[in-house]
Design a protein around this motif. Structure first.
Motif, mmCIF file in Angstrom:
data_model
loop_
_atom_site.group_PDB
_atom_site.id
_atom_site.type_symbol
_atom_site.label_atom_id
_atom_site.label_comp_id
_atom_site.label_asym_id
_atom_site.label_seq_id
_atom_site.Cartn_x
_atom_site.Cartn_y
_atom_site.Cartn_z
ATOM 1 N N GLY A 1 0.804 -1.144 -0.143
ATOM 2 C CA GLY A 1 0.002 -0.028 -0.054
ATOM 3 C C GLY A 1 0.828 1.303 0.001
ATOM 4 N N ARG A 2 1.857 1.209 0.917
ATOM 5 C CA ARG A 2 2.705 2.587 0.889
ATOM 6 C C ARG A 2 3.356 2.609 -0.248
ATOM 7 N NH1 ARG A 2 7.596 4.280 5.256
ATOM 8 N NH2 ARG A 2 6.974 6.458 5.282
ATOM 9 N N SER A 3 3.972 1.694 -1.005
ATOM 10 C CA SER A 3 4.800 1.749 -2.134
ATOM 11 C C SER A 3 3.930 2.099 -3.397
ATOM 12 C CB SER A 3 5.596 0.600 -2.394
ATOM 13 O OG SER A 3 4.737 -0.600 -2.687
ATOM 14 N N LEU A 4 2.656 1.523 -3.402
ATOM 15 C CA LEU A 4 1.843 1.953 -4.532
ATOM 16 C C LEU A 4 1.301 3.579 -4.446
ATOM 17 C CD1 LEU A 4 -0.429 -0.975 -4.857
ATOM 18 C CD2 LEU A 4 1.168 -0.459 -6.479
ATOM 19 N N THR B 1 -5.092 3.115 2.712
ATOM 20 C CA THR B 1 -5.328 2.560 4.133
ATOM 21 C C THR B 1 -5.285 1.041 3.871
ATOM 22 O OG1 THR B 1 -7.721 2.435 3.700
ATOM 23 C CG2 THR B 1 -7.022 4.167 4.829
ATOM 24 N N VAL B 2 -4.916 0.175 4.691
ATOM 25 C CA VAL B 2 -4.788 -1.079 5.005
ATOM 26 C C VAL B 2 -5.736 -1.532 6.378
ATOM 27 C CG1 VAL B 2 -3.507 -3.276 5.205
ATOM 28 C CG2 VAL B 2 -2.720 -1.438 3.806
ATOM 29 N N SER B 3 -6.655 -2.448 6.045
ATOM 30 C CA SER B 3 -7.673 -2.899 7.140
ATOM 31 C C SER B 3 -6.864 -4.083 7.985
ATOM 32 C CB SER B 3 -8.903 -3.159 6.664
ATOM 33 O OG SER B 3 -9.038 -4.458 5.993
ATOM 34 N N PRO B 4 -7.333 -4.339 9.152
ATOM 35 C CA PRO B 4 -7.009 -5.569 9.791
ATOM 36 C C PRO B 4 -7.257 -6.620 9.322
ATOM 37 C CG PRO B 4 -7.958 -3.989 11.286
ATOM 38 C CD PRO B 4 -8.313 -3.532 10.005
ATOM 39 N N GLU B 5 -8.516 -6.648 8.355
ATOM 40 C CA GLU B 5 -8.820 -7.799 7.558
ATOM 41 C C GLU B 5 -8.013 -8.160 6.216
ATOM 42 O OE1 GLU B 5 -11.655 -6.499 10.577
ATOM 43 O OE2 GLU B 5 -10.832 -5.510 8.680
ATOM 44 N N ASN B 6 -7.080 -7.461 5.944
ATOM 45 C CA ASN B 6 -6.155 -7.251 4.609
ATOM 46 C C ASN B 6 -6.963 -6.751 3.516
ATOM 47 O OD1 ASN B 6 -3.827 -8.176 5.995
ATOM 48 N ND2 ASN B 6 -4.530 -10.275 5.899
ATOM 49 N N THR B 7 -7.776 -5.732 3.800
ATOM 50 C CA THR B 7 -8.093 -5.130 2.508
ATOM 51 C C THR B 7 -7.362 -3.971 2.165
ATOM 52 O OG1 THR B 7 -9.638 -3.662 3.809
ATOM 53 C CG2 THR B 7 -10.575 -5.761 2.871
ATOM 54 N N LEU B 8 -7.244 -3.505 0.952
ATOM 55 C CA LEU B 8 -6.439 -2.409 0.446
ATOM 56 C C LEU B 8 -7.153 -1.309 -0.212
ATOM 57 C CD1 LEU B 8 -3.408 -0.828 0.245
ATOM 58 C CD2 LEU B 8 -3.012 -2.477 -1.862
ATOM 59 N N ASP B 9 -7.055 0.035 0.159
ATOM 60 C CA ASP B 9 -7.532 1.134 -0.510
ATOM 61 C C ASP B 9 -6.620 2.031 -0.954
ATOM 62 O OD1 ASP B 9 -9.220 3.260 -1.072
ATOM 63 O OD2 ASP B 9 -10.510 3.019 0.409
ATOM 64 N N VAL B 10 -6.544 2.327 -2.246
ATOM 65 C CA VAL B 10 -5.282 3.402 -2.735
ATOM 66 C C VAL B 10 -6.273 4.442 -3.536
ATOM 67 C CG1 VAL B 10 -3.198 3.872 -3.712
ATOM 68 C CG2 VAL B 10 -3.530 1.478 -2.506
ATOM 69 N N THR B 11 -6.047 5.722 -3.245
ATOM 70 C CA THR B 11 -6.655 6.820 -4.145
ATOM 71 C C THR B 11 -5.379 7.633 -4.578
ATOM 72 O OG1 THR B 11 -8.599 6.613 -2.993
ATOM 73 C CG2 THR B 11 -8.184 8.478 -4.385
ATOM 74 N N TRP B 12 -5.250 7.786 -5.801
ATOM 75 C CA TRP B 12 -4.484 8.720 -6.551
ATOM 76 C C TRP B 12 -5.360 9.745 -7.083
ATOM 77 C CZ3 TRP B 12 -4.278 3.542 -7.804
ATOM 78 C CH2 TRP B 12 -3.126 2.772 -6.927
ATOM 79 N N THR B 13 -4.843 11.095 -6.789
ATOM 80 C CA THR B 13 -5.538 12.459 -7.221
ATOM 81 C C THR B 13 -4.756 13.159 -8.461
ATOM 82 O OG1 THR B 13 -6.835 12.299 -5.282
ATOM 83 C CG2 THR B 13 -7.211 14.200 -6.818
ATOM 84 N N PHE B 14 -5.287 13.543 -9.420
ATOM 85 C CA PHE B 14 -4.720 14.342 -10.481
ATOM 86 C C PHE B 14 -5.689 15.293 -10.778
ATOM 87 C CE2 PHE B 14 -3.156 9.743 -10.932
ATOM 88 C CZ PHE B 14 -1.949 9.857 -11.072
ATOM 89 N N ASP B 15 -5.212 16.302 -11.743
ATOM 90 C CA ASP B 15 -5.911 17.422 -12.100
ATOM 91 C C ASP B 15 -6.972 17.143 -12.945
ATOM 92 O OD1 ASP B 15 -4.922 19.557 -10.791
ATOM 93 O OD2 ASP B 15 -3.819 20.560 -12.406
ATOM 94 N N GLU B 16 -6.875 15.859 -14.002
ATOM 95 C CA GLU B 16 -7.674 15.144 -14.748
ATOM 96 C C GLU B 16 -8.698 14.256 -13.881
ATOM 97 O OE1 GLU B 16 -8.534 16.329 -17.858
ATOM 98 O OE2 GLU B 16 -7.475 17.866 -17.364
ATOM 99 N N GLY B 17 -8.460 13.838 -12.835
ATOM 100 C CA GLY B 17 -9.326 12.872 -12.151
ATOM 101 C C GLY B 17 -8.783 12.201 -11.019
ATOM 102 N N MET B 18 -9.479 11.308 -10.583
ATOM 103 C CA MET B 18 -9.006 10.459 -9.471
ATOM 104 C C MET B 18 -9.014 8.853 -10.015
ATOM 105 S SD MET B 18 -10.618 7.852 -7.335
ATOM 106 C CE MET B 18 -12.406 8.726 -6.923
ATOM 107 N N LEU B 19 -8.106 8.189 -9.472
ATOM 108 C CA LEU B 19 -7.854 6.689 -9.579
ATOM 109 C C LEU B 19 -8.034 6.131 -8.207
ATOM 110 C CD1 LEU B 19 -7.590 4.828 -12.149
ATOM 111 C CD2 LEU B 19 -5.084 4.641 -11.376
ATOM 112 N N ARG B 20 -8.790 4.838 -8.092
ATOM 113 C CA ARG B 20 -9.044 4.329 -6.806
ATOM 114 C C ARG B 20 -8.975 2.803 -6.925
ATOM 115 N NH1 ARG B 20 -13.983 4.865 -2.748
ATOM 116 N NH2 ARG B 20 -12.765 3.847 -0.751
ATOM 117 N N LEU B 21 -8.219 2.228 -6.101
ATOM 118 C CA LEU B 21 -7.961 0.713 -6.041
ATOM 119 C C LEU B 21 -8.728 0.181 -4.816
ATOM 120 C CD1 LEU B 21 -6.720 -2.311 -6.745
ATOM 121 C CD2 LEU B 21 -4.563 -1.064 -5.499
ATOM 122 N N LEU B 22 -9.520 -0.655 -4.753
ATOM 123 C CA LEU B 22 -10.102 -1.205 -3.696
ATOM 124 C C LEU B 22 -9.673 -2.901 -3.952
ATOM 125 C CD1 LEU B 22 -13.583 0.238 -3.615
ATOM 126 C CD2 LEU B 22 -11.587 0.778 -1.974
#
Length: 606
Positions: free
Chosen positions: A353-356, A538-559
């Protein structure tokens, strides 16, 4: 168009004849061996030995006789027809007439790298053989070919990291003109060409610099390969220039679009400016009117070399290989925890999560693998495009005892999830040849020291000795099963087989890779070309990963759910799914994610 990079050493064509120049500060006497003749060279106080010869011509064989007995090739040889111990060949670089006169490269954000070992990428194992595959790679969605090192190495087969004559494209793959044709054809198809170069050491056979330029090396900076390259002591100006000119030579004379600098953490420089800084500065100043991309391999995780200017362009280097992303993925997917995976195995998802989100997992943190040594610098301010991500490359496959690819180690559904996240994340992706269809062939470590049996034995024993610290190889019988790197069969096993991409299940994987790369160009690249605003994860205790990257042209999110139980994750409003694991209902804002599944969403910036 004719292209030549002029440099102070080597054989250069002038109006008065061929100029030969060798820096040999610790030799007493140097003469030029030219075809069947010998000529004394004039020495100056700075250690240079020079001669302009009217007898030499394009195609002449030449070398240098050191102190009356040892004949050595030119360290700046442009071609070595008879391998590393033979004479060099006088080459006229301007004899090649380039047709790619309007090519100025492509923006970095469009890059999809495809790492290739020329010798094993095709049945022919040549530049010409690879050229025939370029159109197929373009159709896949690749935008840049990255060649593993091609500087002249001993024998007919080598990964390239044992090179000793860094200006001479290895004769095992073809002539310099063949290489230029490969680059030209790539440009004709809209593909960039990158080259991996090695400035941290020379190989164990064919390096004669010690015989006449002892100050090229220094005992002050030991490396895994012996004495370090002298880039900061007496005589280091010539040493530095030798490598700076090499970089410009490939970029100008061969029209490469980018360079990957191998293991720069092993180039120790106590002076100012640092070698890494001056290297990039020289290139930026010399080539201001083309897209030139400079990529580091740097275990030290030094974000300082990757900073951007106010126009969002790299001040020095363009990007760094993101080993932390790979190592986190590998530990998460395989559960392996030995060697450098020790630093990631305790909490692989947190590291991923941190490196992504931020590029480096280690940003000034202690490394367990390196006995607590602090590694890395803060990197969250850098855009994702400052990092080259990969699930596999020549190192992480080839440095395994048996050269297994990731598809040999994990279930296909896990690989499918990782590949989608990897190719649709905003880092610059790198595929290792054959990865696009999960090639069945391994990539093993191989060399060719047939003419030097003692060296061959040392390499063979050393290779097996490397794995003794791993539990699986503590048994001597198991250790003996490790492939012999000096055996021709090891090289042959490593050739990829393009025909298998037409068969199931490889055909389906190839189709998915093509689909993901098409999505990348249409959906991800426009984001990367806009200003980067930041990320969070964020990384949950249940091992889910939520990453959001934000740019002027939009947002990308990984769940993604990497846990053992189904999980509900909330998407929010105003997003749409670019990709989802099979069976996920992406129409709901409350996604039901089974174990080992995920979705990638795109939306507007807040």
């Amino acid at each position: 168009m004719r292209r030549v990079h002029s440099m102070p050493f080597g054989a250069e064509i002038t109006s008065d004849g061929i100029r030969f120049a060798l820096w040999a500060p610790t030799a007493q006497e140097v003469s030029l061996v030219l075809d069947d003749t010998e000529h004394a060279l004039k020495a100056d106080a700075d250690g240079w030995h020079r001669l302009v010869s009217g007898q030499a011509h394009v195609g002449s064989r030449y070398g240098y006789k050191i102190d009356g007995n040892l004949v050595v090739p030119d360290p700046a040889s442009r071609f070595q027809p008879d391998d590393v111990h033979g004479l060099s060949l006088v080459v006229d670089p301007q004899a090649y007439d380039w047709s790619d006169t309007t090519w100025t490269g492509r923006p970095w954000e469009e890059t999809v790298l495809y790492e290739v070992h020329v010798g094993t990428a095709t049945p022919e194992g040549t530049y010409a053989g690879l050229m025939a595959k370029l159109e197929e790679l373009k159709d896949l969605g690749v935008t840049a070919i990255e060649l593993m090192p091609i500087g002249e190495f001993p024998g007919r087969r080598n990964w390239g990291y044992d090179g000793v004559l860094p200006y001479a494209p290895d004769a095992a793959y073809g002539s310099p003109e063949d290489l230029k044709r490969l680059v030209e054809r790539a440009h004709e198809l809209g593909l960039m060409m990158f080259l991996d170069v090695v400035y941290n050491h020379f190989g164990p056979s064919g390096n004669y610099l010690h015989a006449y330029a002892k100050t090229f090396f220094t005992e002050r900076h030991p490396t895994p390969w012996g004495a370090g390259i002298n880039v900061d002591g007496e005589g280091s100006r010539v040493v530095r220039d030798f490598f700076f000119h090499n970089a410009l030579y490939w970029l100008e004379e061969f029209h490469f679009d980018g360079l990957r600098f191998d293991a720069v953490h092993a180039i120790i420089d106590d002076g100012q400016p640092h070698f890494i800084e001056e290297l990039a500065s020289r290139i930026r100043q010399a080539i201001p009117d083309r897209h030139v991309h400079l990529v580091l391999e740097n275990e030290a995780n030094q974000a300082r070399w990757l900073n951007r200017n106010e126009g969002r362009q790299p001040k020095l280097h363009t990007a760094q290989w993101a080993d932390d992303i790979h190592n986190s993925w590998h530990a998460l997917l395989t559960g392996e925890n030995e060697g450098y995976y020790e630093d990631y195995a305790n909490k692989p998802l947190q590291h991923l999560g941190r490196s992504l989100a931020e590029g480096f997992a280690y940003q000034g943190d202690p490394s367990l693998h390196k006995d607590g040594v602090i590694r890395g610098e803060p990197s969250g301010h850098l855009p994702p495009s400052a990092f080259v991500a990969f699930l596999q490359n020549h190192d992480q496959v080839g440095n395994r005892a048996f050269g297994e690819r990731l598809a040999h180690l994990i279930p296909p559904e896990r690989l499918e999830l990782a590949q989608a996240i990897f190719l649709l994340s905003p880092q610059i992706p790198l595929l290792f040849m054959g990865e696009e269809w999960t090639a069945s062939t391994p990539f093993q470590f191989f060399v060719d020291f047939e003419s030097e049996p003692d060296l061959a034995k040392a390499v063979r024993d050393g290779r097996r000795g490397e794995f003794k610290r791993f539990k699986a190889f503590t048994d001597p019988e198991m250790s003996q099963r490790i492939p012999d790197p000096t055996d021709r069969a090891t090289f042959d096993r490593s050739r990829i087989e393009w025909e298998e991409a037409e068969r199931s299940p490889h055909r389906e994987v190839l189709s998915q890779t093509r689909h993901l790369l098409d999505l990348r160009q249409t959906e991800i690249v426009p984001l990367l070309k806009s200003r980067y605003r930041g990320s969070h994860y964020t990384v949950s205790p249940e091992n889910t990963l939520d990453v959001t990257w934000t740019f002027d042209e939009g947002m990308l999110r990984l769940l993604a759910n990497f846990g053992s139980a189904p999980m509900t994750m909330h998407t929010g409003d105003g997003t749409r799914a670019l990709w989802a694991s099979p069976g996920i209902d992406v129409t709901s804002t409350n996604l039901q994610l089974p174990p080992w599944s995920g979705v990638i969403l795109k939306g507007q910036s807040a």
